[in-house]
Design a protein around this motif. Structure first.
Motif, PDB file in Angstrom:
ATOM      1  N   VAL A  12       0.833  -1.202   0.000  1.00 60.14           N
ATOM      2  CA  VAL A  12       0.000   0.000   0.000  1.00 60.14           C
ATOM      3  C   VAL A  12       0.869   1.256   0.000  1.00 60.14           C
ATOM      4  O   VAL A  12       0.630   2.203  -0.759  1.00 60.14           O
ATOM      5  N   LEU A  13       1.898   1.275   0.823  1.00 58.28           N
ATOM      6  CA  LEU A  13       2.759   2.446   0.919  1.00 58.28           C
ATOM      7  C   LEU A  13       3.550   2.669  -0.363  1.00 58.28           C
ATOM      8  O   LEU A  13       3.750   3.817  -0.798  1.00 58.28           O
ATOM      9  N   ILE A  14       3.992   1.591  -0.979  1.00 57.40           N
ATOM     10  CA  ILE A  14       4.712   1.705  -2.252  1.00 57.40           C
ATOM     11  C   ILE A  14       3.777   2.225  -3.336  1.00 57.40           C
ATOM     12  O   ILE A  14       4.120   3.142  -4.100  1.00 57.40           O
ATOM     13  N   ALA A  15       2.586   1.652  -3.413  1.00 56.02           N
ATOM     14  CA  ALA A  15       1.615   2.063  -4.428  1.00 56.02           C
ATOM     15  C   ALA A  15       1.203   3.519  -4.244  1.00 56.02           C
ATOM     16  O   ALA A  15       1.021   4.257  -5.226  1.00 56.02           O
ATOM     17  N   TRP A  16       1.072   3.952  -2.993  1.00 56.30           N
ATOM     18  CA  TRP A  16       0.689   5.346  -2.705  1.00 56.30           C
ATOM     19  C   TRP A  16       1.682   6.322  -3.326  1.00 56.30           C
ATOM     20  O   TRP A  16       1.305   7.306  -3.965  1.00 56.30           O
ATOM     21  N   SER A  17       2.970   6.043  -3.165  1.00 62.43           N
ATOM     22  CA  SER A  17       3.989   6.932  -3.715  1.00 62.43           C
ATOM     23  C   SER A  17       4.010   6.881  -5.239  1.00 62.43           C
ATOM     24  O   SER A  17       4.051   7.922  -5.906  1.00 62.43           O
ATOM     25  N   ILE A  18       3.954   5.691  -5.798  1.00 58.11           N
ATOM     26  CA  ILE A  18       4.016   5.552  -7.258  1.00 58.11           C
ATOM     27  C   ILE A  18       2.821   6.246  -7.912  1.00 58.11           C
ATOM     28  O   ILE A  18       2.950   6.876  -8.971  1.00 58.11           O
ATOM     29  N   GLN A  19       1.651   6.162  -7.282  1.00 59.75           N
ATOM     30  CA  GLN A  19       0.477   6.829  -7.847  1.00 59.75           C
ATOM     31  C   GLN A  19       0.578   8.353  -7.746  1.00 59.75           C
ATOM     32  O   GLN A  19      -0.148   9.072  -8.435  1.00 59.75           O
ATOM     33  N   ARG A  20       1.483   8.838  -6.906  1.00 58.77           N
ATOM     34  CA  ARG A  20       1.796  10.270  -6.878  1.00 58.77           C
ATOM     35  C   ARG A  20       2.881  10.602  -7.901  1.00 58.77           C
ATOM     36  O   ARG A  20       3.383  11.727  -7.938  1.00 58.77           O
TER      37      ARG A  20
ATOM     38  N   SER B 176      11.410 -13.431  -0.769  1.00 58.79           N
ATOM     39  CA  SER B 176       9.962 -13.331  -0.921  1.00 58.79           C
ATOM     40  C   SER B 176       9.496 -11.894  -0.750  1.00 58.79           C
ATOM     41  O   SER B 176       8.584 -11.432  -1.446  1.00 58.79           O
ATOM     42  N   ARG B 177      10.122 -11.148   0.164  1.00 58.60           N
ATOM     43  CA  ARG B 177       9.750  -9.749   0.372  1.00 58.60           C
ATOM     44  C   ARG B 177      10.203  -8.889  -0.802  1.00 58.60           C
ATOM     45  O   ARG B 177       9.512  -7.934  -1.176  1.00 58.60           O
ATOM     46  N   ILE B 178      11.332  -9.229  -1.390  1.00 56.73           N
ATOM     47  CA  ILE B 178      11.798  -8.515  -2.576  1.00 56.73           C
ATOM     48  C   ILE B 178      10.768  -8.648  -3.700  1.00 56.73           C
ATOM     49  O   ILE B 178      10.422  -7.668  -4.383  1.00 56.73           O
ATOM     50  N   VAL B 179      10.259  -9.855  -3.871  1.00 53.67           N
ATOM     51  CA  VAL B 179       9.233 -10.101  -4.902  1.00 53.67           C
ATOM     52  C   VAL B 179       7.935  -9.390  -4.531  1.00 53.67           C
ATOM     53  O   VAL B 179       7.279  -8.767  -5.390  1.00 53.67           O
ATOM     54  N   GLU B 180       7.567  -9.465  -3.282  1.00 55.12           N
ATOM     55  CA  GLU B 180       6.323  -8.840  -2.804  1.00 55.12           C
ATOM     56  C   GLU B 180       6.333  -7.331  -3.034  1.00 55.12           C
ATOM     57  O   GLU B 180       5.344  -6.743  -3.481  1.00 55.12           O
ATOM     58  N   ASN B 181       7.455  -6.696  -2.731  1.00 57.04           N
ATOM     59  CA  ASN B 181       7.554  -5.247  -2.929  1.00 57.04           C
ATOM     60  C   ASN B 181       7.423  -4.877  -4.400  1.00 57.04           C
ATOM     61  O   ASN B 181       6.762  -3.889  -4.750  1.00 57.04           O
ATOM     62  N   LEU B 182       8.056  -5.652  -5.259  1.00 56.30           N
ATOM     63  CA  LEU B 182       7.977  -5.376  -6.693  1.00 56.30           C
ATOM     64  C   LEU B 182       6.540  -5.495  -7.198  1.00 56.30           C
ATOM     65  O   LEU B 182       6.109  -4.729  -8.073  1.00 56.30           O
ATOM     66  N   ALA B 183       5.789  -6.430  -6.640  1.00 53.33           N
ATOM     67  CA  ALA B 183       4.405  -6.636  -7.069  1.00 53.33           C
ATOM     68  C   ALA B 183       3.519  -5.429  -6.768  1.00 53.33           C
ATOM     69  O   ALA B 183       2.445  -5.275  -7.363  1.00 53.33           O
ATOM     70  N   ALA B 184       3.955  -4.568  -5.876  1.00 55.91           N
ATOM     71  CA  ALA B 184       3.175  -3.374  -5.549  1.00 55.91           C
ATOM     72  C   ALA B 184       3.010  -2.444  -6.739  1.00 55.91           C
ATOM     73  O   ALA B 184       2.078  -1.636  -6.780  1.00 55.91           O
ATOM     74  N   THR B 185       3.909  -2.547  -7.712  1.00 55.39           N
ATOM     75  CA  THR B 185       3.815  -1.685  -8.893  1.00 55.39           C
ATOM     76  C   THR B 185       2.583  -2.018  -9.729  1.00 55.39           C
ATOM     77  O   THR B 185       2.204  -1.237 -10.612  1.00 55.39           O
ATOM     78  N   LYS B 186       1.957  -3.165  -9.484  1.00 54.92           N
ATOM     79  CA  LYS B 186       0.758  -3.574 -10.227  1.00 54.92           C
ATOM     80  C   LYS B 186      -0.529  -3.189  -9.495  1.00 54.92           C
ATOM     81  O   LYS B 186      -1.627  -3.435  -9.992  1.00 54.92           O
ATOM     82  N   ILE B 187      -0.397  -2.609  -8.309  1.00 52.59           N
ATOM     83  CA  ILE B 187      -1.561  -2.277  -7.493  1.00 52.59           C
ATOM     84  C   ILE B 187      -1.994  -0.837  -7.749  1.00 52.59           C
ATOM     85  O   ILE B 187      -1.164   0.079  -7.795  1.00 52.59           O
ATOM     86  N   THR B 188      -3.290  -0.644  -7.936  1.00 50.35           N
ATOM     87  CA  THR B 188      -3.851   0.698  -8.063  1.00 50.35           C
ATOM     88  C   THR B 188      -4.830   0.933  -6.914  1.00 50.35           C
ATOM     89  O   THR B 188      -5.838   0.233  -6.792  1.00 50.35           O
ATOM     90  N   LEU B 189      -4.533   1.893  -6.080  1.00 44.72           N
ATOM     91  CA  LEU B 189      -5.399   2.216  -4.953  1.00 44.72           C
ATOM     92  C   LEU B 189      -6.535   3.129  -5.402  1.00 44.72           C
ATOM     93  O   LEU B 189      -6.322   4.032  -6.222  1.00 44.72           O
ATOM     94  N   PRO B 190      -7.719   2.929  -4.872  1.00 44.54           N
ATOM     95  CA  PRO B 190      -8.821   3.863  -5.160  1.00 44.54           C
ATOM     96  C   PRO B 190      -8.456   5.266  -4.681  1.00 44.54           C
ATOM     97  O   PRO B 190      -7.698   5.429  -3.718  1.00 44.54           O
TER      98      PRO B 190
END
Length: 312
Positions: A239-247, A259-273
């Protein structure tokens, strides 16, 4: 990818940081990050692991042109005749011919003859301008595809812009919902300076400047962040990664866990409302985790370092 204004380059929306990564682990962790899809690697002379990263991993790269590599000029190299030496040291240690981005790590000059890398700090506006003019020459040489700064407030950015031939391309700063940097974000957008966020998840091990409290609040444990994460089927970190990228602000993250390295990268595919974005932006808690006490002279406060812009 997000634009670096004025250069025609793009910078990946997420990068892997090497701050505080041990020398015996840095090469393998960066390789793991690249193998799963990270394209941006963030380095610095003062992290004291560039030699290991370069000689144990970058020296074997066959796809250098597919990576975006950043490093930073440390404060002991600010004197105009030493700026190019700082770059050459980093290029040699990293086994590279050029950097995609080179930053002035801090707006502070340190005595290069001091016994440690933080001793005898000095600061003058004219010295900062001198350092930047030498950075401009490095950009013109082609050894840095872009140049910028780190930990600069709007005031210090304006100082450079008043006398610079080249406006800084990037400003890398601490940025997260507890420190949204709204004034700085607005200033940089108006002047086509791309911001990059370090510590986008907070930095709970650091001393806090949260209204003088000695213990920093843990951003990842914030109930609002966790509620939004649950609602979006994501982790708090995502959520925190996506928040910044959407800004439209790229982030730097790191982990010793594959696993956390992969998890963090996956945040780039998340779009927050937009409603969640709005909820995260005016967080009541304010906290600057990295307080820069090392650079404060007697009688000065953290607020002085940031030109009265501690929280904005």
């Amino acid at each position: 990818m997000l634009p670096i204004f004025r250069t025609g380059q793009s910078i990946p929306s997420i990068g892997f940081g090497t701050w505080q990564v041990p020398t015996d682990k840095v090469a393998n962790l960066v390789k793991d990050a690249v193998d799963v899809g990270y394209k941006h690697i963030d380095c610095a002379f003062v992290y004291r692991n560039e030699y290991n990263l370069g000689h144990e991993y970058f020296s074997t790269l066959k796809t250098r042109d597919q990576l975006f590599i950043t490093s930073k000029l440390w404060s002991t190299y600010h004197e105009p005749h030493r700026v190019s030496k700082g770059l050459e040291k980093t290029l040699s240690d990293l086994c590279l011919d050029y950097l995609d981005l080179y930053l002035v790590h801090n707006p502070i000059r340190c005595d290069p003859s001091a016994s440690n890398l933080f001793g005898s700090q000095y600061f003058k506006r004219e010295w900062l301008v001198e350092t930047w003019r030498s950075m401009e020459k490095l950009y013109e040489s082609g050894k840095c595809k872009a140049i910028g700064v780190s930990n600069f407030s709007t005031t210090k950015l304006q100082w450079l812009m008043d006398e610079a031939t080249i406006v800084p391309h990037v400003n890398q700063v601490e940025l997260h919902p507890y420190l949204p940097q709204n004034k700085l974000v607005k200033f940089c957008r108006e002047n086509q300076i791309q911001l990059v966020a370090y510590s986008p998840l907070g930095s709970p091990g650091s001393q806090s400047q949260d209204f003088g409290k000695p213990t920093a609040p843990v951003l990842l444990n914030d109930p609002i962040v966790n509620e939004i994460a649950s609602r979006n089927n994501a982790t708090p970190a995502q959520v925190l990664i996506a928040w910044s990228i959407q800004r439209e602000i790229p982030v730097l993250v790191k982990s010793s866990s594959k696993s956390r390295i992969v998890e963090n990268l996956a945040a780039t595919k998340i779009t927050l409302p937009q409603s969640d974005m709005d909820t995260l932006s005016p967080m009541k808690t304010q906290c600057r985790y990295l307080d820069f006490d090392l650079f404060l002279t007697e009688g000065k406060t953290v607020d002085d370092y940031w030109d009265g812009e501690l929280f904005n």
